[in-house]
Design a protein around this motif. Structure first.
Motif, PDB file in Angstrom:
ATOM      1  N   ARG A 144     -40.050  28.356 -59.941  1.00 15.85           N
ATOM      2  CA  ARG A 144     -40.655  29.182 -58.887  1.00 15.85           C
ATOM      3  C   ARG A 144     -41.966  29.786 -59.357  1.00 15.85           C
ATOM      4  O   ARG A 144     -42.945  29.835 -58.590  1.00 15.85           O
ATOM      5  N   THR A 191     -45.693  29.178 -57.765  1.00 20.01           N
ATOM      6  CA  THR A 191     -46.432  30.335 -57.273  1.00 20.01           C
ATOM      7  C   THR A 191     -47.797  30.433 -57.935  1.00 20.01           C
ATOM      8  O   THR A 191     -48.810  30.690 -57.279  1.00 20.01           O
ATOM      9  N   LEU A 224     -40.982  20.787 -58.652  1.00 15.26           N
ATOM     10  CA  LEU A 224     -39.804  20.781 -57.783  1.00 15.26           C
ATOM     11  C   LEU A 224     -38.723  19.856 -58.345  1.00 15.26           C
ATOM     12  O   LEU A 224     -37.525  20.180 -58.296  1.00 15.26           O
ATOM     13  N   GLY A 266     -36.914  21.543 -60.918  1.00  7.58           N
ATOM     14  CA  GLY A 266     -35.944  22.462 -60.334  1.00  7.58           C
ATOM     15  C   GLY A 266     -34.676  21.763 -59.896  1.00  7.58           C
ATOM     16  O   GLY A 266     -33.570  22.296 -60.079  1.00  7.58           O
ATOM     17  N   GLU A 269     -31.670  24.286 -59.846  1.00  6.74           N
ATOM     18  CA  GLU A 269     -32.233  25.458 -59.196  1.00  6.74           C
ATOM     19  C   GLU A 269     -32.712  25.160 -57.782  1.00  6.74           C
ATOM     20  O   GLU A 269     -32.775  26.065 -56.938  1.00  6.74           O
ATOM     21  N   VAL A 270     -33.074  23.918 -57.519  1.00  4.61           N
ATOM     22  CA  VAL A 270     -33.562  23.492 -56.211  1.00  4.61           C
ATOM     23  C   VAL A 270     -32.574  22.492 -55.620  1.00  4.61           C
ATOM     24  O   VAL A 270     -32.057  21.632 -56.340  1.00  4.61           O
ATOM     25  N   LEU A 311     -45.950  24.958 -48.963  1.00  9.70           N
ATOM     26  CA  LEU A 311     -46.562  25.777 -50.002  1.00  9.70           C
ATOM     27  C   LEU A 311     -48.077  25.897 -49.836  1.00  9.70           C
ATOM     28  O   LEU A 311     -48.650  26.984 -49.998  1.00  9.70           O
ATOM     29  N   ALA A 369     -44.256  31.999 -51.507  1.00 12.44           N
ATOM     30  CA  ALA A 369     -43.085  31.710 -52.330  1.00 12.44           C
ATOM     31  C   ALA A 369     -41.853  32.441 -51.804  1.00 12.44           C
ATOM     32  O   ALA A 369     -40.740  31.880 -51.793  1.00 12.44           O
ATOM     33  N   ASP A 370     -42.019  33.673 -51.358  1.00 12.38           N
ATOM     34  CA  ASP A 370     -40.896  34.440 -50.831  1.00 12.38           C
ATOM     35  C   ASP A 370     -40.317  33.798 -49.573  1.00 12.38           C
ATOM     36  O   ASP A 370     -39.109  33.904 -49.303  1.00 12.38           O
ATOM     37  N   TRP A 418     -38.996  29.727 -51.046  1.00 15.26           N
ATOM     38  CA  TRP A 418     -37.965  29.593 -52.071  1.00 15.26           C
ATOM     39  C   TRP A 418     -36.544  29.752 -51.537  1.00 15.26           C
ATOM     40  O   TRP A 418     -35.663  28.936 -51.888  1.00 15.26           O
ATOM     41  N   SER A 444     -33.927  26.756 -52.564  1.00 16.31           N
ATOM     42  CA  SER A 444     -33.197  27.019 -53.803  1.00 16.31           C
ATOM     43  C   SER A 444     -31.719  26.716 -53.634  1.00 16.31           C
ATOM     44  O   SER A 444     -31.146  26.833 -52.539  1.00 16.31           O
TER      45      SER A 444
END
Length: 205
Positions: free
Chosen positions: A85, A89, A141, A144, A149-150, A163, A187-188, A191, A195
């Motif tokens: 992340r 970002t 990605l 991730g 995580e992704v 993005l 990002a907020d 994500w 995620s």
């Protein structure tokens, strides 16, 4: 050498020093004058012929797109040691800063506007400016996904669109500022949608 260099026309190998001289000349002229330079100006500044330039690039806009990428290549390179992340970002934030705080922003706006009526220019921008940035974002990605995580089922190309689209939309239309908090805001939003709901627990030191 960056990834865009692999898309060149097959033929007599070109001098790397000559290539960099042409790219530097195009970037220097454009950044100082605020417009796409002519092929004659680039050739004179680089100490080469028009033929040499046209042998390797279809237009000065193509030279400029690659020259800007070469000049600001650090804006797409972020370490794999960073959390995914954070790397994404920082990449978006670096683009925001580049477009807001350097003449590259006005130049990219010109090139993007011109590409609306010149499909070939659009393809050059995609290959020589947008493409390498997108490839690096996809790389993170994929890191991730590998780390859990992704989500593995996300459309990576669509995520990259989400993005970067706000940055270019604001650049072209100017309806909102390219401010310092934009990357974090994007990002907020993005994500939580990509995620993994149950990411692996990090081991304590």
């Amino acid at each position: 050498m960056n990834s865009v260099s692999s898309n060149r026309t097959v033929g007599r190998p070109r001098s790397e020093a000559t290539r960099l001289a042409i790219l530097d000349a195009a970037a220097d002229l454009a950044l100082s004058e605020g417009c796409v330079p002519t092929v004659d100006a680039v050739a004179q500044a680089a100490g080469v012929s028009r033929t040499t330039i046209y042998k390797w690039w279809p237009s000065t806009a193509a030279v400029l797109a690659e020259g800007l990428l070469e000049r600001f290549h650090e804006s797409i390179e972020f370490s794999d040691d960073l959390p995914v992340r954070e790397a994404l970002t920082l990449q978006v934030d670096a683009l925001v800063t580049l477009l807001r705080d350097t003449p590259a922003g006005a130049l990219l706006r010109q090139l993007l506007a011109a590409s609306a009526s010149a499909p070939a220019l659009g393809q050059e921008l995609l290959a020589r400016w947008l493409g390498p940035r997108r490839e690096r974002a996809v790389h993170h990605l994929e890191r991730g996904i590998a780390a859990g995580e992704v989500r593995a089922d996300v459309d990576l190309e669509l995520v990259v669109d989400a993005l970067f689209a706000p940055v270019y939309h604001r650049l072209v239309w100017g309806h909102a500022p390219l401010d310092a908090g934009l990357a974090r805001q994007v990002a907020d939003l993005v994500w939580p949608a990509i995620s993994h709901p149950f990411p692996p627990r990090r081991r304590s030191a």
